[in-house]
Design a protein around this motif. Structure first.
Motif, PDB file in Angstrom:
ATOM      1  N   ASP A 209       0.821  -1.219   0.000  1.00 25.27           N
ATOM      2  CA  ASP A 209       0.000   0.000   0.000  1.00 25.27           C
ATOM      3  C   ASP A 209       0.851   1.264   0.000  1.00 25.27           C
ATOM      4  N   ALA A 210       1.946   1.264   0.739  1.00 25.08           N
ATOM      5  CA  ALA A 210       2.820   2.440   0.782  1.00 25.08           C
ATOM      6  C   ALA A 210       3.408   2.714  -0.602  1.00 25.08           C
ATOM      7  N   HIS A 211       3.789   1.676  -1.313  1.00 25.63           N
ATOM      8  CA  HIS A 211       4.321   1.819  -2.663  1.00 25.63           C
ATOM      9  C   HIS A 211       3.250   2.387  -3.599  1.00 25.63           C
ATOM     10  N   LEU A 212       2.022   1.891  -3.494  1.00 31.20           N
ATOM     11  CA  LEU A 212       0.910   2.389  -4.298  1.00 31.20           C
ATOM     12  C   LEU A 212       0.695   3.883  -4.060  1.00 31.20           C
ATOM     13  N   HIS A 213       0.663   4.272  -2.797  1.00 28.10           N
ATOM     14  CA  HIS A 213       0.456   5.690  -2.471  1.00 28.10           C
ATOM     15  C   HIS A 213       1.632   6.537  -2.939  1.00 28.10           C
ATOM     16  N   GLY A 214       2.837   5.977  -2.891  1.00 27.40           N
ATOM     17  CA  GLY A 214       4.017   6.689  -3.385  1.00 27.40           C
ATOM     18  C   GLY A 214       3.950   6.928  -4.886  1.00 27.40           C
ATOM     19  N   ILE A 215       3.484   5.937  -5.636  1.00 27.12           N
ATOM     20  CA  ILE A 215       3.330   6.089  -7.082  1.00 27.12           C
ATOM     21  C   ILE A 215       2.300   7.175  -7.386  1.00 27.12           C
ATOM     22  N   LEU A 216       1.175   7.130  -6.695  1.00 24.49           N
ATOM     23  CA  LEU A 216       0.132   8.133  -6.910  1.00 24.49           C
ATOM     24  C   LEU A 216       0.635   9.533  -6.564  1.00 24.49           C
ATOM     25  N   GLU A 217       1.403   9.650  -5.509  1.00 22.52           N
ATOM     26  CA  GLU A 217       1.962  10.953  -5.118  1.00 22.52           C
ATOM     27  C   GLU A 217       2.974  11.437  -6.154  1.00 22.52           C
ATOM     28  N   GLN A 218       3.801  10.542  -6.667  1.00 21.34           N
ATOM     29  CA  GLN A 218       4.785  10.929  -7.692  1.00 21.34           C
ATOM     30  C   GLN A 218       4.074  11.397  -8.957  1.00 21.34           C
ATOM     31  N   LEU A 219       3.012  10.731  -9.346  1.00 18.22           N
ATOM     32  CA  LEU A 219       2.230  11.173 -10.499  1.00 18.22           C
ATOM     33  C   LEU A 219       1.675  12.579 -10.259  1.00 18.22           C
ATOM     34  N   ARG A 220       1.176  12.822  -9.057  1.00 21.55           N
ATOM     35  CA  ARG A 220       0.635  14.150  -8.706  1.00 21.55           C
ATOM     36  C   ARG A 220       1.726  15.210  -8.771  1.00 21.55           C
ATOM     37  N   LEU A 221       2.888  14.905  -8.197  1.00 19.10           N
ATOM     38  CA  LEU A 221       3.988  15.869  -8.189  1.00 19.10           C
ATOM     39  C   LEU A 221       4.473  16.202  -9.602  1.00 19.10           C
ATOM     40  N   LEU A 222       4.329  15.256 -10.512  1.00 21.51           N
ATOM     41  CA  LEU A 222       4.721  15.490 -11.905  1.00 21.51           C
ATOM     42  C   LEU A 222       3.627  16.197 -12.700  1.00 21.51           C
ATOM     43  N   GLY A 223       2.514  16.513 -12.025  1.00 21.57           N
ATOM     44  CA  GLY A 223       1.442  17.250 -12.674  1.00 21.57           C
ATOM     45  C   GLY A 223       0.547  16.406 -13.560  1.00 21.57           C
TER      46      GLY A 223
END
Length: 68
Positions: free
Chosen positions: A43-57
């Protein structure tokens, strides 16, 4: 959660920095965006991927496991 393959659909094409950030994932350009597929370990990895996508706009249109 054990390792699962996920698919992330994003709106718009991936920039070079986004491709580099997700170099361990398969990327397919589809109109009007892109599809990323790869292994998510927990789950932490999933949330990290989603956050990275957000940070990249990038706007996530859909995210789901491939091996339901």
């Amino acid at each position: 959660m054990t390792d699962r393959r996920y698919e992330f659909r994003v709106d718009g094409p991936l920039t070079d920095p986004a491709r580099e950030a997700f170099c361990d994932m398969d990327v397919e350009e589809v109109r009007p965006g892109a599809v990323l597929r790869g292994v998510v370990v927990d789950d932490a990895h999933l949330h990290g991927i989603l956050e990275q996508l957000r940070l990249l706009g990038l706007t996530v249109v859909e995210a789901h496991p491939l091996d339901r």
